[in-house]
Write a protein that holds these residues in place. Structure first.
Motif, mmCIF file in Angstrom:
data_model
loop_
_atom_site.group_PDB
_atom_site.id
_atom_site.type_symbol
_atom_site.label_atom_id
_atom_site.label_comp_id
_atom_site.label_asym_id
_atom_site.label_seq_id
_atom_site.Cartn_x
_atom_site.Cartn_y
_atom_site.Cartn_z
ATOM 1 N N THR A 120 -1.836 -0.524 4.390
ATOM 2 C CA THR A 120 -2.711 0.037 3.365
ATOM 3 C C THR A 120 -1.881 0.437 2.150
ATOM 4 N N GLY A 121 -2.501 1.108 1.206
ATOM 5 C CA GLY A 121 -1.834 1.577 -0.005
ATOM 6 C C GLY A 121 -2.679 2.684 -0.614
ATOM 7 N N ILE A 122 -2.258 3.188 -1.753
ATOM 8 C CA ILE A 122 -2.989 4.276 -2.411
ATOM 9 C C ILE A 122 -3.878 3.693 -3.500
ATOM 10 N N SER A 123 -5.140 4.103 -3.492
ATOM 11 C CA SER A 123 -6.092 3.686 -4.499
ATOM 12 C C SER A 123 -7.038 4.851 -4.757
ATOM 13 N N ALA A 314 -6.211 3.178 0.734
ATOM 14 C CA ALA A 314 -7.210 2.140 0.469
ATOM 15 C C ALA A 314 -8.090 1.851 1.678
ATOM 16 N N VAL A 315 -7.520 1.860 2.874
ATOM 17 C CA VAL A 315 -8.305 1.543 4.073
ATOM 18 C C VAL A 315 -9.389 2.591 4.288
ATOM 19 N N GLN A 331 -9.561 -1.747 -7.881
ATOM 20 C CA GLN A 331 -8.787 -2.913 -7.449
ATOM 21 C C GLN A 331 -7.288 -2.635 -7.430
ATOM 22 N N GLU A 332 -6.872 -1.597 -8.120
ATOM 23 C CA GLU A 332 -5.437 -1.274 -8.168
ATOM 24 C C GLU A 332 -5.027 -0.538 -6.897
ATOM 25 N N VAL A 333 -3.995 -1.053 -6.230
ATOM 26 C CA VAL A 333 -3.445 -0.428 -5.027
ATOM 27 C C VAL A 333 -1.945 -0.288 -5.227
#
Length: 461
Positions: A120-123, A314-315, A331-333
């Motif tokens: 995952t990532g940060i959004s 993001a998840v 859309q940015e991660v």
């Protein structure tokens, strides 16, 4: 319902007991936080519960599950003490932590982490109204695409109808052989175009049928323009109320909408210790306004109220967007990270669990679990469309009025021609049908053919 339950469980904190084949009992902790973890009666269900079940079957152990006491993932305080699931693992209250637990360097110092089971990532998520896109074709925004297609069809049909009425009506064109036809196809379209700009483009129709079609088209044009400018003004007014947010830089450059993340979590730590000036500004803004959310549930609730942007992984945000159709994830991660299972240092289960996770990934089981629990089941799907563009059904009465007017106009023109043909048939003692056919040939045939027919009739006489 499954989608809702799924959303609810993955962010929850559970504590479970695992019994291995050597009869040693282990304790597992995870976190429950709506809407990512949800109870079903006395039991729990969700992505993490299914993951525990699959791992237990693969490795070979039995287990029981209970929730973490303080309902937190785990953060260290000023005294070096850990809270949440990480704290329970460190203190020996739990032997494993199975949850959407982010792998960080700080946590790796105090516990061991398995192979990640999810990337995952940060959004961030926000209300769809705040994510509106400004396009070059904003002048077309008051009407939907279907509406513009309907207007184009109405324009073409009206121009064709004016042309046909001008040809058929004897009042408009009494002598086809000697007079020029004023309403050519080109002039017919030019005439109705002038009506759209509220300007006349003569000559105007003389027959009742032509005047009826013109009047209906003028009424259609005036009401259509009124709807267009009214909706266009409303759209401009709405766009001035908020800024369009599509990236973290947009978020940092505005001060109208509050934003925040879960206080004390790994996402907050990322912004706190980042050297990126944009991320530092975001952290300073959250600190100054104290706009943190106490939980994921609170962050989603505040985002639904349109005056808040929630930052998270993001998840987890995808789960919220799958449940609430009015929310959308950016859309940015950034800052890609992973979820893994935490265990005490030197845990004998760590290696077996890592291998089992890899096997589940290679067999497609993890993908199956993702599709099962992340399926969209958003609330309010019927009313999810936030676009203010007018649809054809909004003005269906206007289109029906235009269609009725065109039909009546054509009918009147045809009746005029039939009446003339009937009078000529009486005078010439011919059948009405033959005279009507001859009249239509004169009006829609070429002049050369008409002149040749007249010459032949004279020679016969």
């Amino acid at each position: 319902m499954k989608g809702y339950m799924a959303l609810v469980f993955c962010a929850a904190a559970l504590t479970a007991r695992i019994i291995t084949t050597d009869a040693k009992e282990y304790s597992i902790t995870t976190i429950k936080e709506d809407p990512y973890a949800m109870s079903r009666g006395s039991e729990l269900e969700g992505y993490c519960i299914d993951l525990i079940s699959a791992l237990a079957k693969n490795v070979g152990f039995a287990y029981k599950v209970h929730l973490v006491k303080d309902g937190r993932y785990g953060a260290v305080d000023s005294n070096g003490n850990w809270s949440g699931m990480i704290g329970e693992v460190i203190r020996g209250e739990a032997d494993l932590a199975v949850a959407p637990l982010t792998v960080t360097a700080t946590r790796e110092h105090v516990v061991d982490m398995t192979t990640p089971f999810m990337q995952t990532g940060i959004s961030f998520i926000l209300h769809k109204d705040l994510a509106s896109k400004e396009t070059t074709f904003s002048l077309l925004s008051p009407f939907s695409t279907d509406m513009w297609v309907g207007i184009l069809i109405a324009f073409l049909l009206t121009g064709l109808c004016i042309f046909l009425v001008g040809r058929i009506s004897p009042t408009e064109w009494s002598e086809p052989d000697t007079e020029e036809h004023s309403f050519t196809l080109l002039h017919s379209f030019w005439y109705i175009t002038g009506a759209l700009t509220l300007q006349g483009a003569g000559p105007h129709p003389k027959a009742l049928s032509g005047r009826l079609v013109s009047a209906i088209w003028w009424l259609f044009a005036v009401l259509l323009l009124a709807c267009y400018f009214s909706n266009f003004s409303s759209t401009l007014h709405s766009n001035n109320k908020h800024v369009s947010i599509k990236s973290f830089e947009d978020l940092a450059n505005q001060d109208l909408i509050d934003y925040g993340t879960v206080e004390g979590g790994s996402t907050m730590s990322f912004f706190k210790y980042s050297n990126n000036p944009v991320y530092r500004r975001i952290y300073e803004q959250m600190e100054r306004k104290k706009s943190y959310a106490s939980s994921m549930e609170e962050g989603v609730r505040r985002t639904l109220e349109r005056n808040y942007v929630f930052i998270g992984e993001a998840v987890s945000l995808d789960l919220a967007a799958a449940r609430y159709c009015k929310l959308i994830r950016s859309q940015e991660v950034v800052a890609m990270r992973a979820y893994a299972i935490a265990a005490p240092r030197g845990s004998p289960l760590l290696k077996s669990l890592s291998i089992a996770i890899l096997q589940l990934s290679e067999s497609g089981e993890l993908t199956y679990l993702w599709n099962k629990w992340w399926a969209s089941s958003c609330i309010g799907a019927v009313n999810a469309n936030t676009s203010h563009a007018l649809q054809p059904h909004d003005l269906r009465s206007l289109f029906l009025l235009l269609g009725l007017g065109l039909g009546v106009g054509l009918l009147l023109a045809l009746l005029e021609l039939i009446f003339k043909a009937r009078n000529q048939a009486k005078d010439g003692k011919k059948s009405c049908c033959s005279v009507l056919t001859s009249e239509l040939n004169r009006r829609f045939g070429s002049r050369g053919e008409s002149a040749e027919q007249d010459c032949s009739d004279k020679n016969k006489a």
